[in-house]
Design a protein around this motif. Structure first.
Motif: not given
Lengths: 240, 240, 240, 240, 240, 240
Positions: A81-83, B81, D92, A63-64, A66-67, B76, B78, A76-79, D88, A85-86
């Motif tokens: 470097g991690k996803q 990482g 939470r 799941y992602g 878009l910013p 992906r 994200a 952005r999660e890719a930027a 996580q 917890g949500r």
């Protein structure tokens, strides 16, 4: 009265558009009002190492957002470097929900990856993601059936999801972002078309709520999911 | 003859659809044939720390691909990482290309973030991203103008981008994925509407190429960008 | 007049010192004036997984800067836990540039790793890195030839690189840091000794530039690379 | 008959030992049978940046498992460099559960950090963690009261948690690991001492379950939590 | 007899070359035989946050190895995304060793960063790094003195380091890589020029060793460091 | 006089409690006064890849501190995403110390993982960890012996560890946190029960110390370790 003019038990306009990606084995753009989630299904001809030789397949989901799917831009999660917890919670929920209604022995040692990407978010992205993923995944199974890779679609039941909440003291369904932010209680129901429970997550946002209130939410959810189930069958061109 | 039936100097069908995101200050869905890139512009009322007090604004860009935007699903970023080197190259290119045609003193100490997300990829995603970002950013400036935050649009020139390459010995424009994979030479041109150079990146894929060949690619690119520039102005409703 | 007293088309003093590392299969300390880059070539007797059985070898490159190679100390990438976008761009460029002039089937299923480490930086580190890497890699091939692992050196052409730019309105070659920081346009040319193009990257730093200016830069680069090619052959003791 | 000999509605032996850490402002070692979770509360004299000036405090929680708390050793999250999605989710959940029963304006702009570390795991670690955290946090508030930092304990209600599930067709409470692994349905209830709902998470492990089954689980949970609430008051030396 | 022909108490040829970097405030290329370590000192006009207002300065060190500094190429730490435990141990050791002989109140609230980069490794890189860092740091202090930033050099003592070990039953000094790999015992001594102890690290590689053996190693080290101290003073042009 | 009333050569109360974890193959809760370290040994039926086929086993160790094991809460390493340099130093030390007294060929191609988790810290956590790990590991070997996997316990010698330091000019043993923070010199000795050296790490905290002082520390350590060795044998029920 809800700010949108909807009745307490009224869903937003729902559309489940298929064939929205020319490469994926199944795809569905699920719209719950202004919440738009693009769901694709990708078939992989192997399973994770720990399942090899089990004769079973696996469904996994990512799941992602878009910013700028949200009112204020999110990092952005890719930027980063991690996803978050949500994100991880939601993608685990999507995978579990689908697996619970599928015969994992019914499609060989294959893995199907579901990607749910939120193009626009206005509350209820996880429920739209589950509802649309069912459609995308169903299409992928249909493709496998056409290719003679499987004989029957391995879905044992139909699954969809909807949010409900207590807002200004009233139980309402399919909350948009404005309602969700102000709700006293927030619950997500993943149900089968005949009202069986796949997953329930209910959270008191500010103060505990009563069992009576909880039951009212579940009543709403059962009705809403039965409507979503019809929309799914229509999108797939299945006879009702 | 190209496999699509296109002439050597013929672009794919180009559409630049605006207002595709209800939250962003500017947005454009750029389609170069089957390549679809969603571009949004987000205005932030502050600049990075190192620019504070400079009286100048900043434009930065991020780029991403949905996992199933491609024929085979990509991991992906994200989830892995980190952003790949290719992703970083492209987002740096988008930001530089826009900044080169903007008066950074013309919109105050603000940062505008461009997000380019590839929904579907069939070659040329970075050129579609730059071309669409110009439109999204222009809209954001128009909004600032309406809000009286700026007096004039600070774009000094119009910018767009196109790929060219040598394929089976022939110079062609706007390569799709199939052509791109087989091209001997791959070049991306970021140009102004009147044929000035903003950025050129040309790479010999298998063997070096001659200056004559390079010049043929640039000829194609200048023509192609002038067509894209018209599409941009049309999308923005600007008189030509 | 350039601040160093150099003519517009004059390279800095170039030295390509070989055998500067006692372990590597090939090594070269490339100096372009005060820019010093240590290049080593390491032969590995296997290729990445996706190439196994292809009968081809692979060349890959990594690039790094010592923290105090620059006027102001830079953070150490190993300590920050990731390589910058710039580092990744440069190391990808070095690898591509070398592969474009090598017959990858000419040295078996081996991988050669090039390491380019900047000991001191005064502009043009990527061009010094490519120029020195050619020498280090050539030595590694010579060693393989001596060991009877290959019959002929698989270089199809000779490659070197140089930067050019527009500075105070004048096209100049081999910019040092001071010139580079003030240049209106910055271009890196990776060329063969006979002026074929391997890679061109030209960037307008502040405002777009004309095709005439671009051509002037390429004229300078072709001349400069032919001089570097002689220095490479001298360093390798090859007859001209 | 359960393998442990317990009745369907019988909790494991519960102990809530306080003062198990000489530094923390509150601490509790919660044992639900062989599940042992060490909970500590740490008071910090400031809140996260986004809460400054709000006049409210904040409660946050972290959760971890010792590598050999489980039957097979798990990889250490610190060594792997990231917390799992499960970790996580749980931390939470703990934070939300506590915040839902606290008046956040009742202890000033302070942050209290709850650490829940699982020393030994035999099912139900998250429910033991929530139940023990209530005790540790209560102690921290008592200390603040003694120090005259607050006048009254800001807990609005008492909260505890218990797992229930359908196992071999029977609804049972407080599942151990063996039962949990084989359960058809798994649910965690975070409730107040008087049976209000703070959080419900119910998951069909293999196949959907009915609303009747869900209700049976909730019945069990309400009874179980009322027993845990007595144990909490006893541990804290509060009159019943 | 040692394989190099050296006597048991004989150092390798030692050179400490200064002014090897045109930007750093101090620099030294320390060579212990084939071990070459480039040390630079960078003065920063502020200290870490936790020291602000303390009136004291700070010395910190970073250490790295070029990938092909070793016989077999090592992975690049920046590419792997983290520094190894060994790297961190060594850089912590270098920082501690220097701070132990400096009056931290003697150079204001400044931080000096030492970078030790191993260009070629043949055993004893950490001892060469400490020995060379002393010289680079001394130069940085001299520069501060010239600039009137400090009145006196704040070194309280002179510090250098050497390795000793038991090899084939014999205590030897300054082990090269071949000796180090085969040694039964490995020890690093950081000492002052007059034989005081700054840091001792002694490790039994295969089996414990006796206190008598340990004493023999320390005897060797005291003599060796006194020789290194002379080399340092010579490199700095200090009268003996 | 020490603040605790202890004599200079007096250890804190030492307890080594075994069987504190129901899953691990060996476990020991080592208490040196208020320092409490939980040590477990986990047997794995395979070795790391680089050891396969060697006929030897391997011992590795990991170390962690609970966030509130310390007076001020420390950040959780799992949450920060990496282990500190200190953590890595300590876990490497524990592994080396155990391996130095074990016949690695004496327990087949197995890996034993030691986990040392600090529940409460009051100085000397690494020495308690080593001392307790010996006991946990011994138990794991005993279990293997019972299972007929090995014939004899492969420990060649007994190992334990203790800290010593110079505090207010006096050499003292087994420093608690208050003493450790104020000590001029800090040393950790890993020794065999008969006073052989396995590892020595001595550090001048503020100023160098003399060889005479160092010898006084080692005298204390040899005595202290012989006492710890008795406690270890008692914990294991071994005849003296």
């Amino acid at each position: 009265m809800r700010h949108s003019g909807r009745a307490a038990n009224e869903l937003r306009p729902i559309t489940l558009e298929t064939d929205v990606n020319r490469y994926a084995e199944g795809s569905c753009l699920a719209k719950f009002g202004n919440t738009h989630v693009l769901c694709t299904a990708t078939i992989e001809e192997s399973v994770p190492g720990w399942m090899k030789g089990s004769g079973r397949g696996w469904i996994t989901a990512e799941y992602g957002m878009l910013p700028r799917s949200t009112q204020s831009r999110m990092g952005r999660e890719a930027a980063r470097g991690k996803q978050s917890g949500r994100t991880q919670e939601i993608q685990r929920l999507i995978g579990r929900s689908l697996r619970a209604v599928i015969d994992l022995q019914g499609f060989g040692e294959r893995q199907i990856r579901i990607d749910c990407d939120v193009l626009q978010a206005d509350g209820g992205t996880r429920t739209a993601a589950i509802t649309g993923s069912y459609v995308a995944l169903y299409q992928a199974f249909q493709l496998m059936q056409e290719m003679k890779a499987i004989e029957t679609i391995p879905f044992v039941r139909q699954v969809a999801a909807i949010s409900c909440g207590i807002h200004k003291g009233q139980a309402i369904i399919d909350l948009d972002y404005e309602e969700d932010s102000a709700a006293e209680t927030d619950a997500n129901f993943v149900l089968t078309d005949d009202g069986q429970v796949v997953e329930v997550q209910a959270t008191a946002e500010e103060k505990p709520f009563s069992r009576v209130e909880f039951d009212a939410l579940m009543d709403l959810a059962i009705q809403g999911v039965s409507e979503l189930a019809i929309a799914q069958r229509n999108a797939l061109g299945l006879e009702d």
